[in-house]
Structures are given as C-alpha cells and as structure tokens.
Enzyme design. Structure first.
Site, PDB file in Angstrom:
ATOM      1  N   TRP A  52     -35.272  86.950 -14.253  1.00 23.38           N
ATOM      2  CA  TRP A  52     -33.880  86.605 -13.952  1.00 23.38           C
ATOM      3  C   TRP A  52     -32.919  87.612 -14.573  1.00 23.38           C
ATOM      4  O   TRP A  52     -33.173  88.152 -15.648  1.00 23.38           O
ATOM      5  CB  TRP A  52     -33.539  85.213 -14.487  1.00 23.38           C
ATOM      6  CG  TRP A  52     -34.250  84.073 -13.806  1.00 23.38           C
ATOM      7  CD1 TRP A  52     -35.198  83.262 -14.362  1.00 23.38           C
ATOM      8  CD2 TRP A  52     -34.059  83.606 -12.461  1.00 23.38           C
ATOM      9  NE1 TRP A  52     -35.620  82.325 -13.451  1.00 23.38           N
ATOM     10  CE2 TRP A  52     -34.943  82.510 -12.275  1.00 23.38           C
ATOM     11  CE3 TRP A  52     -33.258  84.000 -11.398  1.00 23.38           C
ATOM     12  CZ2 TRP A  52     -35.030  81.803 -11.067  1.00 23.38           C
ATOM     13  CZ3 TRP A  52     -33.347  83.306 -10.201  1.00 23.38           C
ATOM     14  CH2 TRP A  52     -34.218  82.225 -10.045  1.00 23.38           C
ATOM     15  N   TRP A  79     -29.427  72.503  -8.840  1.00 19.34           N
ATOM     16  CA  TRP A  79     -29.607  73.924  -9.192  1.00 19.34           C
ATOM     17  C   TRP A  79     -31.049  74.362  -8.999  1.00 19.34           C
ATOM     18  O   TRP A  79     -31.317  75.444  -8.481  1.00 19.34           O
ATOM     19  CB  TRP A  79     -29.128  74.199 -10.627  1.00 19.34           C
ATOM     20  CG  TRP A  79     -27.662  74.504 -10.590  1.00 19.34           C
ATOM     21  CD1 TRP A  79     -26.635  73.636 -10.784  1.00 19.34           C
ATOM     22  CD2 TRP A  79     -27.080  75.773 -10.252  1.00 19.34           C
ATOM     23  NE1 TRP A  79     -25.437  74.281 -10.591  1.00 19.34           N
ATOM     24  CE2 TRP A  79     -25.676  75.592 -10.274  1.00 19.34           C
ATOM     25  CE3 TRP A  79     -27.579  77.031  -9.938  1.00 19.34           C
ATOM     26  CZ2 TRP A  79     -24.787  76.633  -9.985  1.00 19.34           C
ATOM     27  CZ3 TRP A  79     -26.696  78.068  -9.653  1.00 19.34           C
ATOM     28  CH2 TRP A  79     -25.317  77.858  -9.678  1.00 19.34           C
ATOM     29  N   GLU A 127     -28.270  59.770   0.586  1.00 20.45           N
ATOM     30  CA  GLU A 127     -27.657  60.571  -0.492  1.00 20.45           C
ATOM     31  C   GLU A 127     -27.668  59.790  -1.803  1.00 20.45           C
ATOM     32  O   GLU A 127     -27.889  60.348  -2.877  1.00 20.45           O
ATOM     33  CB  GLU A 127     -26.223  60.978  -0.131  1.00 20.45           C
ATOM     34  CG  GLU A 127     -26.102  61.879   1.089  1.00 20.45           C
ATOM     35  CD  GLU A 127     -26.923  63.152   1.004  1.00 20.45           C
ATOM     36  OE1 GLU A 127     -27.158  63.664  -0.097  1.00 20.45           O
ATOM     37  OE2 GLU A 127     -27.358  63.629   2.082  1.00 20.45           O
ATOM     38  N   ASN A 166     -20.512  69.365  -1.466  1.00 21.61           N
ATOM     39  CA  ASN A 166     -21.969  69.527  -1.611  1.00 21.61           C
ATOM     40  C   ASN A 166     -22.507  70.778  -0.915  1.00 21.61           C
ATOM     41  O   ASN A 166     -23.291  71.528  -1.489  1.00 21.61           O
ATOM     42  CB  ASN A 166     -22.678  68.283  -1.084  1.00 21.61           C
ATOM     43  CG  ASN A 166     -24.184  68.412  -1.197  1.00 21.61           C
ATOM     44  OD1 ASN A 166     -24.708  68.591  -2.290  1.00 21.61           O
ATOM     45  ND2 ASN A 166     -24.881  68.369  -0.065  1.00 21.61           N
ATOM     46  N   TRP A 222     -30.984  60.259  -3.213  1.00 20.38           N
ATOM     47  CA  TRP A 222     -31.172  61.536  -3.920  1.00 20.38           C
ATOM     48  C   TRP A 222     -30.742  61.393  -5.385  1.00 20.38           C
ATOM     49  O   TRP A 222     -31.353  61.934  -6.298  1.00 20.38           O
ATOM     50  CB  TRP A 222     -30.348  62.659  -3.270  1.00 20.38           C
ATOM     51  CG  TRP A 222     -31.050  63.373  -2.165  1.00 20.38           C
ATOM     52  CD1 TRP A 222     -30.820  63.234  -0.838  1.00 20.38           C
ATOM     53  CD2 TRP A 222     -32.098  64.359  -2.294  1.00 20.38           C
ATOM     54  NE1 TRP A 222     -31.652  64.066  -0.127  1.00 20.38           N
ATOM     55  CE2 TRP A 222     -32.438  64.774  -0.990  1.00 20.38           C
ATOM     56  CE3 TRP A 222     -32.766  64.933  -3.378  1.00 20.38           C
ATOM     57  CZ2 TRP A 222     -33.425  65.726  -0.742  1.00 20.38           C
ATOM     58  CZ3 TRP A 222     -33.750  65.885  -3.136  1.00 20.38           C
ATOM     59  CH2 TRP A 222     -34.075  66.281  -1.831  1.00 20.38           C
ATOM     60  N   TRP A 277     -30.600  80.528 -12.984  1.00 21.43           N
ATOM     61  CA  TRP A 277     -29.942  79.303 -12.508  1.00 21.43           C
ATOM     62  C   TRP A 277     -29.319  78.507 -13.651  1.00 21.43           C
ATOM     63  O   TRP A 277     -28.358  77.770 -13.466  1.00 21.43           O
ATOM     64  CB  TRP A 277     -30.926  78.425 -11.722  1.00 21.43           C
ATOM     65  CG  TRP A 277     -32.183  78.069 -12.459  1.00 21.43           C
ATOM     66  CD1 TRP A 277     -33.353  78.774 -12.474  1.00 21.43           C
ATOM     67  CD2 TRP A 277     -32.404  76.931 -13.306  1.00 21.43           C
ATOM     68  NE1 TRP A 277     -34.282  78.155 -13.271  1.00 21.43           N
ATOM     69  CE2 TRP A 277     -33.734  77.012 -13.791  1.00 21.43           C
ATOM     70  CE3 TRP A 277     -31.620  75.847 -13.698  1.00 21.43           C
ATOM     71  CZ2 TRP A 277     -34.289  76.058 -14.648  1.00 21.43           C
ATOM     72  CZ3 TRP A 277     -32.170  74.890 -14.549  1.00 21.43           C
ATOM     73  CH2 TRP A 277     -33.483  75.010 -15.018  1.00 21.43           C
TER      74      TRP A 277
HETATM   75  P1  FAD Z   1     -21.229  61.687  -0.802  1.00 18.20           P
HETATM   76  O1  FAD Z   1     -21.692  62.644   0.219  1.00 18.20           O
HETATM   77  O2  FAD Z   1     -20.250  60.677  -0.406  1.00 18.20           O
HETATM   78  O3  FAD Z   1     -22.554  60.968  -1.362  1.00 18.20           O
HETATM   79  C1  FAD Z   1     -22.512  59.705  -2.032  1.00 18.20           C
HETATM   80  C2  FAD Z   1     -23.108  59.798  -3.409  1.00 18.20           C
HETATM   81  O4  FAD Z   1     -24.487  60.145  -3.331  1.00 18.20           O
HETATM   82  C3  FAD Z   1     -22.487  60.860  -4.288  1.00 18.20           C
HETATM   83  O5  FAD Z   1     -21.312  60.387  -4.895  1.00 18.20           O
HETATM   84  C4  FAD Z   1     -23.600  61.136  -5.285  1.00 18.20           C
HETATM   85  O6  FAD Z   1     -23.618  60.183  -6.320  1.00 18.20           O
HETATM   86  C5  FAD Z   1     -24.848  60.959  -4.445  1.00 18.20           C
HETATM   87  N1  FAD Z   1     -25.308  62.257  -3.958  1.00 18.20           N
HETATM   88  C6  FAD Z   1     -24.923  62.892  -2.823  1.00 18.20           C
HETATM   89  N2  FAD Z   1     -25.617  64.032  -2.666  1.00 18.20           N
HETATM   90  C7  FAD Z   1     -26.444  64.129  -3.722  1.00 18.20           C
HETATM   91  C8  FAD Z   1     -27.414  65.081  -4.131  1.00 18.20           C
HETATM   92  N3  FAD Z   1     -27.700  66.159  -3.412  1.00 18.20           N
HETATM   93  N4  FAD Z   1     -28.051  64.876  -5.290  1.00 18.20           N
HETATM   94  C9  FAD Z   1     -27.807  63.784  -6.044  1.00 18.20           C
HETATM   95  N5  FAD Z   1     -26.907  62.837  -5.699  1.00 18.20           N
HETATM   96  C10 FAD Z   1     -26.241  63.005  -4.563  1.00 18.20           C
HETATM   97  N6  FAD Z   1     -23.824  65.446  -7.971  1.00 18.20           N
HETATM   98  C11 FAD Z   1     -23.327  64.833  -9.053  1.00 18.20           C
HETATM   99  O7  FAD Z   1     -23.001  63.638  -8.992  1.00 18.20           O
HETATM  100  N7  FAD Z   1     -23.165  65.504 -10.234  1.00 18.20           N
HETATM  101  C12 FAD Z   1     -23.488  66.827 -10.369  1.00 18.20           C
HETATM  102  O8  FAD Z   1     -23.347  67.399 -11.464  1.00 18.20           O
HETATM  103  C13 FAD Z   1     -24.004  67.506  -9.224  1.00 18.20           C
HETATM  104  N8  FAD Z   1     -24.295  68.840  -9.275  1.00 18.20           N
HETATM  105  C14 FAD Z   1     -24.821  69.458  -8.160  1.00 18.20           C
HETATM  106  C15 FAD Z   1     -25.172  70.825  -8.238  1.00 18.20           C
HETATM  107  C16 FAD Z   1     -25.714  71.474  -7.134  1.00 18.20           C
HETATM  108  C17 FAD Z   1     -26.089  72.937  -7.249  1.00 18.20           C
HETATM  109  C18 FAD Z   1     -25.903  70.757  -5.928  1.00 18.20           C
HETATM  110  C19 FAD Z   1     -26.471  71.453  -4.730  1.00 18.20           C
HETATM  111  C20 FAD Z   1     -25.554  69.427  -5.835  1.00 18.20           C
HETATM  112  C21 FAD Z   1     -25.018  68.750  -6.945  1.00 18.20           C
HETATM  113  N9  FAD Z   1     -24.648  67.377  -6.887  1.00 18.20           N
HETATM  114  C22 FAD Z   1     -24.162  66.757  -8.008  1.00 18.20           C
HETATM  115  C23 FAD Z   1     -24.886  66.582  -5.658  1.00 18.20           C
HETATM  116  C24 FAD Z   1     -23.710  66.506  -4.664  1.00 18.20           C
HETATM  117  O9  FAD Z   1     -23.205  67.781  -4.422  1.00 18.20           O
HETATM  118  C25 FAD Z   1     -22.574  65.593  -5.132  1.00 18.20           C
HETATM  119  O10 FAD Z   1     -23.089  64.362  -5.561  1.00 18.20           O
HETATM  120  C26 FAD Z   1     -21.588  65.328  -4.001  1.00 18.20           C
HETATM  121  O11 FAD Z   1     -21.031  66.541  -3.555  1.00 18.20           O
HETATM  122  C27 FAD Z   1     -20.487  64.395  -4.460  1.00 18.20           C
HETATM  123  O12 FAD Z   1     -19.561  64.181  -3.445  1.00 18.20           O
HETATM  124  P2  FAD Z   1     -19.375  62.742  -2.792  1.00 18.20           P
HETATM  125  O13 FAD Z   1     -19.246  61.710  -3.856  1.00 18.20           O
HETATM  126  O14 FAD Z   1     -18.273  62.853  -1.821  1.00 18.20           O
HETATM  127  O15 FAD Z   1     -20.775  62.555  -2.065  1.00 18.20           O
END
Ligand code: FAD
Length: 515
Positions: free
Chosen positions: A349, A425, A316, A384, A319, A402
C-alpha cells in the site's frame, strides 16, 4: 434497592431493550431507578469520532433527559468522564455512594468497549453488584444467524440475508416499551463535572463539544476543514431526538421508499432515508425501521406481498446487521487488520501524503470524487454510491492504504460507525468478507455518467465546473484536454485528473495478483 440504566449508543426511550428490562425489574423489586450517560472526549478522540457526531450526541442528551423524566419518572445524570478507564472508576464510586445493586446497559461490540465492560463487570462483581447487558444494536443479534451445517458465520452476504429474512419471517419481533417508575424521586449523588437539570446538561455538553472542536481541528487530516460550517449544516440537516428520527422514518416510508430501488443510486435526488446518523447513536431502533417497512410491504401487497423497493431497503438494514455480525466473528478487525489477512502481507500500500491530501481536500481532478469529498467535508454526510466510488479511487487508483481513508471517514461522518465503515472500506479495497473482486474496479468517470448524468451533483459541490458540459465532465480524456493549457476551460481553477485511470487500474490489478 437502587438500579442504574447506563445509556451508551442507545439514546432513546422507544424499543430500548436494557431500559425496558431495567424498568420491569425495578417494578417487580420496588427499586428506585436512575440513569447515567458519560461524555468521553479522550475516548472519542482515540476512536476518531467526528465532531458532528459528538455534537449530535450532545444535542440529543437534553431531549433524552426531558423524555425520561416526563415519561418514565427517571432522572438522567450526564457526566464528563474522559476515558473508558475513568468510566469504570466512576461507576464503581457511583454504585457505592448510591447503594446501586444492579446496572443495565445494551451491548457494544467494538474492542475497547468490550474490554471496558468486562473490566467493569469484574470490579462490580467484587461488591456483589450485577452488571447486565442486552443485545439491542441489531435487528437480529450477532451470532444468531449461523450457517445451516454448524455454528459458523456466513462469509457472504446473500446466504446471510436469506437466513436473516427467513428468521424474521418466522419469528415475531416485538418492540420493547418501558413502563414508568413510581415514587422515583431519586437523584444520584453527584461527582464533579456532572449535570442533571436540562440547563446544566446543555451547558456541560456544549462545553465538552467546544473543547472537542479545538482538539479535533488540530488533527493531521482535518486541518483544512471549516468545522464550524460543517456543524451548522449538520445541525440543520439532523434535528436531534427520537421524535425527529421517527418522523423521518415515517416520511421516508410514506413518500420515498417506493422509489428506493431505482433512485437510491442517484446522489442528487437525496432519495435514501438519511437515518444512519440516528441509527448510529441509537436514537432510533433498527427493529422499528424493519417493522415499519414490513408493515408498508403488507399494506401494499398483503401477507405474501413483495415489493422490490421495500425489499431493497430492508436488505440495506441487513447489511448493517451483517457487518456487526462480522465484527463479532472477527474481533481482529478492530485492531486494523484486513479481513483477508493475506492482503496485509501481499499488497504494498502507498502512504503518499500528497495523494492523500488531494483526496481529503477534493482536489484529485476527478469531478465525481472531488464533489463527493467536498460534500462530506461540508456536511458530515456522503451518499452510499459515492462512498464506494471515493473509497475505490483511494484504494485502487491511488493504491493508498484503506485504513487511511477509513480513518478520514470516521473523522468526518455524522453516521461514523466502526462496523459499517470498516465493512464498506474493506469491501471497496477488496480486502474484506464478500468484498468487490479486485479486478472489478469502478471507473469514476463512468460512475459519474451513470449516476450523475447531467452533472447536477458535481456542479452543486464544484461550482467552478458549472460551465463545463456533462459530456466533458464524464470523460477523462476530454477533461485532460480542455483543462490543459490551450484547452477550452484552461482558465478554470481546477486540477487535471491526478492519475490516468486505465494505467492505475492495471497497476492495482498487478498488485493484487502478486503471489
Ligand atoms: P439508506 O439507504 O436509507 O439505508 C438504510 C440504513 O441501512 C442506513 O441508515 C444504514 O444504517 C443501513 N445501511 C445502508 N447501506 C449500508 C451498508 N452498505 N452497510 C451497512 N449499513 C448500511 N454506514 C454507516 O452507518 N456508518 C458508516 O460509518 C459507514 N461508512 C461507510 C463507508 C464506506 C466506504 C461505504 C461504502 C459505506 C459506508 N456506510 C456506512 C454504509 C452506507 O453508505 C450508509 O449507511 C448510508 O449511506 C446511509 O445513508 P441512509 O441512512 O440514507 O441509507
């Protein structure tokens, strides 16, 4: 000489690449050091930065100032500087008034940020002032992971991730630790609207947050929100500062990471790290997150150990790096372009105001979607899995552009971050790199059944549905029947699903198939 550290999205002392480099250079050159941070309300507004994120920054600044003074002997000046153009002018004046010879900062990769830095670099060069920027936001910097047969960017996550992991395995990434500056009594000569004492920094930041709250409340998509309540919840959930962030990382690794792979998709468990708000404004280093997770991996399984939960969490973090690499590879993304540009020409859209409003207010009649949006509106955070479900619903079931959802998320999320948000997105809308195939459309009712089996999350955020059994909540047909006139739950003030998923899915697929 006098050197200046310019803090941006890197509000920490630990493992701060520019700060460490500046302190080292200052020691060698016997230079004095100051630090500055600009509060930029007009720029935030233009970027749709959420109030909760601005407040998080404001709460972090006095803590940063205190630590800088105590640990490194550096005074932080916080200054209100409405736009990036003002920052350029202000830094030029500051440099001249204070005989600053070198400014250091960490790179930011978004368009206006890059323009600002390039303009400033040119301006400073005229006066022979150095402006040095460092890569710090990623675990491995943009453009460092390229395809084997050339220097191109991976378009798909899996090979990117393999190369990323391999690069990390064979290199030893190190944490940067800044050393204190001796005999550093320097304070910058101040312009108006600036502060250096903790009390003044707090007062100035609060003033800027209050004004920002008023300006945000007026924006079209946010009028329905109780922003004060959102602030209160976000403040309680995210205590400010790097000590709190590092503590959260330690707790997550000690208590939760070993269940991550199975629990991360169940929103009611809160089983993810919730570090994103800290990573976004740089209160915690992504390299520290990676190193701690790797250390836990080693402890559990020895040198060549493997743990699915820890690997999943590290992926993650990858990502997050991936989407920053993608942004640098394709800067047009910042100008609201689809990664797959052909989709901009092909897809018709929708901009339906009522549909968008139903989605933004959590009144679509689809329980998981509405609960997710209401959790976002109430707290400034969304899980997420639910970000994917709500984004797919907006872009596929409602066929709404979107970019409107992307904007609404930025306006509400405490972790709002251009690259990750845009990536998420465009993944959901099937317009991005390595995105969900257009025909694989999530059914929000089945998603509810799989990820919120007993309806615990749904009922938390939609208390009006507390008496409806999960078997009904997770069935579109049953919801339609029981909420309609004569149905068992007809008295409940909750709408029937606004679209029929099956039909909407067919329409979306037809739209994407159009040549
Ligand atoms: P954990 O599951 O603990 O993951 C650890 C870290 O990994 C996160 O803090 C984050 O920095 C990174 N991470 C995890 N999943 C993703 C992912 N899919 N993409 C990129 N980085 C990721 N994340 C943001 O930080 N900012 C946003 O504006 C954002 N917008 C999103 C919009 C959409 C439509 C989607 C599907 C995902 C988005 N994410 C975003 C990714 C993800 O949803 C969040 O990072 C995550 O929910 C944060 O929770 P956590 O810190 O507990 O994550």
């Amino acid at each position: 000489p006098h050197y200046l550290m310019w803090f941006r999205r890197d509000l920490r002392l630990h493992d701060n690449t520019a700060l460490t480099a500046l302190c080292e250079r200052a020691q060698a050159d016997h230079a004095r050091v100051s630090a500055v941070f600009f509060l930029t309300p007009e720029q935030w507004h233009a970027h749709d930065t959420s109030l909760v994120q601005v407040d998080h920054i404001a709460r972090t600044l006095p803590i940063l100032a205190k630590a800088l003074q105590a640990q490194l002997n550096i005074t932080l000046t916080v200054q209100r500087c409405p736009s990036f153009a003002d920052c350029i002018d202000e830094l030029s004046i500051l440099s001249q008034d204070n005989n600053i010879r070198c400014i250091m900062a960490n790179h930011e990769y978004e368009g206006n940020e890059i323009d600002r830095d390039e303009k400033l670099a040119k301006q400073l060069a005229k006066d022979n002032i150095e402006f040095v920027r460092w890569h710090d936001q990623c675990i491995l910097p943009p453009q460092s992971i390229t395809t084997n047969d050339g220097d191109s960017m991976y378009q798909v996550f899996t090979p990117f991730y393999k190369k990323w992991r391999h690069t990390l395995d064979i290199s030893s990434i190190q944490m940067h630790e800044a050393t204190a500056i001796n005999n550093n009594k320097t304070k910058l000569k101040l312009s108006k609207d600036s502060a250096t004492t903790l009390q003044d920094i707090e007062a100035l930041s609060n003033k800027v947050v209050s004004a920002y709250q008023k300006s945000r409340q007026k924006t079209d998509l946010s009028q329905h929100l109780d922003m004060g309540a959102q602030l209160t919840k976000a403040r309680a959930a995210y205590p400010a500062g790097e000590t709190a962030a590092c503590q959260r990382l330690n707790d997550f690794i000690a208590d939760d990471i070993d269940d991550y792979d199975i629990s991360r998709d169940t929103p009611s468990l809160e089983a993810t790290s919730q570090l994103s708000a800290y990573l976004t404004i740089g209160v915690i280093s992504p390299r520290l997150c990676y190193l701690q997770a790797s250390l836990a991996q080693e402890k559990l399984h020895g040198n060549d150990g493997d743990n699915e939960d820890i690997n999943r969490w590290i992926s993650e973090l990858a990502w997050r790096d991936f989407y920053r690499h993608v942004l640098v590879y394709k800067p047009a993304l910042i100008r609201h372009k689809a990664y797959k540009e052909e989709t901009d020409k092909k897809i018709d859209w929708s901009y339906d105001k009522d549909g968008l409003e139903a989605w933004c207010t959590g009144k679509t009649g689809v329980p998981l979607v509405d609960a997710a949006i209401r959790s976002l509106n109430a707290t400034g955070f969304m899980h997420n899995r639910l970000r994917m479900v709500t984004a797919m619903f907006l872009t596929k079931d409602l066929l709404i552009d979107w970019r409107l959802g992307e904007r609404y998320f930025m306006q509400q999320l405490i972790d709002g971050d251009f690259a990750s948000n845009n990536g998420g997105w465009q993944w959901s809308a099937s317009t991005g790199t390595d995105s969900a195939p257009y025909f694989r459309i999530m059914n929000p009712f089945s998603q509810g059944k799989t990820h919120d089996k007993d309806g615990v999350f749904i009922k938390t955020w939609l208390p009006e549905l507390k008496d409806i059994p999960a078997s009904i909540l997770h069935s579109e047909d049953k919801m339609r029947k029981e909420l309609a006139k004569g149905g068992k739950f007809a008295d409940i003030d909750y709408p029937v699903p606004m679209v029929e998923h099956k039909a909407a899915r067919q329409l979306a697929i037809a739209e994407f198939k159009k040549s």
